[in-house]
Design an enzyme around this catalytic site. Structure first.
Site, short mmCIF file in Angstrom:
data_model
loop_
_atom_site.label_atom_id
_atom_site.label_comp_id
_atom_site.label_asym_id
_atom_site.label_seq_id
_atom_site.Cartn_x
_atom_site.Cartn_y
_atom_site.Cartn_z
N ASN A 165 -2.13 0.19 7.35
CA ASN A 165 -1.67 -1.17 7.69
C ASN A 165 -0.85 -1.85 6.60
O ASN A 165 -0.71 -3.07 6.58
CB ASN A 165 -2.84 -2.02 8.19
CG ASN A 165 -3.89 -2.26 7.12
OD1 ASN A 165 -3.73 -1.86 5.97
ND2 ASN A 165 -4.98 -2.91 7.50
N HIS A 195 -2.09 -5.47 1.56
CA HIS A 195 -3.32 -6.22 1.32
C HIS A 195 -2.98 -7.63 0.87
O HIS A 195 -2.03 -7.82 0.11
CB HIS A 195 -4.15 -5.54 0.21
CG HIS A 195 -5.26 -6.42 -0.31
ND1 HIS A 195 -6.49 -6.49 0.31
CD2 HIS A 195 -5.31 -7.30 -1.35
CE1 HIS A 195 -7.26 -7.37 -0.34
NE2 HIS A 195 -6.56 -7.87 -1.35
N GLU A 245 -9.29 -11.09 -7.77
CA GLU A 245 -8.47 -9.89 -7.54
C GLU A 245 -7.25 -9.85 -8.46
O GLU A 245 -6.89 -8.79 -8.99
CB GLU A 245 -8.05 -9.82 -6.07
CG GLU A 245 -9.24 -9.54 -5.15
CD GLU A 245 -8.86 -9.48 -3.67
OE1 GLU A 245 -7.67 -9.67 -3.32
OE2 GLU A 245 -9.76 -9.25 -2.85
N LYS A 256 0.83 -1.21 0.00
CA LYS A 256 0.00 0.00 0.00
C LYS A 256 0.86 1.26 0.00
O LYS A 256 2.07 1.21 0.23
CB LYS A 256 -0.94 -0.04 1.21
CG LYS A 256 -1.99 -1.17 1.15
CD LYS A 256 -2.90 -1.15 2.38
CE LYS A 256 -3.96 -2.22 2.31
NZ LYS A 256 -4.86 -2.17 3.51
N TYR A 308 -12.39 -2.79 -3.37
CA TYR A 308 -12.92 -2.74 -2.00
C TYR A 308 -14.45 -2.70 -1.98
O TYR A 308 -15.03 -2.23 -1.00
CB TYR A 308 -12.33 -1.54 -1.26
CG TYR A 308 -10.92 -1.78 -0.76
CD1 TYR A 308 -10.62 -2.86 0.07
CD2 TYR A 308 -9.87 -0.91 -1.09
CE1 TYR A 308 -9.33 -3.09 0.54
CE2 TYR A 308 -8.58 -1.12 -0.62
CZ TYR A 308 -8.32 -2.21 0.20
OH TYR A 308 -7.05 -2.43 0.67
#
Ligand code: IDP
Ligand code: MG
Length: 152
Positions: free
Chosen positions: A112, A115, A126, A9, A49
């Protein structure tokens, strides 16, 4: 063989943790079959998402993931989904096990770092959302594969 989509991320890329994060999946034994740096569009972020669309943090999540470049990776391996999620650690980093990526490098759920797909079905969907077929090398064999994947 299972397939998982990993996203390094924006916070992880900005903090110079891309190599550290790739290293952890490599050393676990997962095989990289696709890898690229992208700046995610809002359209793709909202699709990725979509299950969280009704959650109060959805807008902030899309803002975060589209705020700067990310590294996306398609990984293959036996038990790839569960193994990658263990390597990543719990969603809330202050609860993540020490030794996991989030447990070692993060403090807050909204920052965080990484993913990983949460089911075999979502892994396939995905990866297909982020990589064209000609960007993947699914048939590639590493010379180390027989030392990581037991022949059955
Ligand atoms: P996961 O990334 O561990 O699979 P999910 O529950 O699928 O976690 O949530 C997707 C992402 O949405 C999380 O990684 C995190 O970036 C963000 N997120 C989840 N819950 C919250 C929250 O309560 N506040 C802010 N962001 C959240
Ligand atoms: Mg998730």
């Amino acid at each position: 063989m299972e397939r998982t989509l990993i996203i390094v991320k924006p916070d992880a890329v900005q903090r110079g943790l891309t190599g550290e994060i790739i290293k952890r999946f490599e050393q676990r034994g997962l095989r990289i079959i696709g890898l690229k740096l992208i700046h995610m569009s809002r359209e793709l972020a909202e699709k990725h998402y979509d299950v969280h669309r009704e959650r109060p943090f959805f807008g902030a999540l899309v803002d975060y993931i589209t705020s700067a470049p990310v590294v996306v990776m398609a990984l293959e391996g036996t038990n790839a989904i569960a193994a990658a999620r263990q390597t990543i650690g719990s969603t809330r980093p202050h609860e993540a096990a020490a030794g996991s990526i989030r447990g070692d490098f993060a403090l807050e759920v909204g920052r965080n770092l990484v993913h990983g797909s949460d089911s075999v079905e979502n892994g396939l969907v995905e990866v297909a959302n982020f990589f064209r077929d000609d960007e993947l090398l699914p048939a590639w064999q590493r010379n180390t594969d027989p030392w990581i994947f037991e022949a059955r």
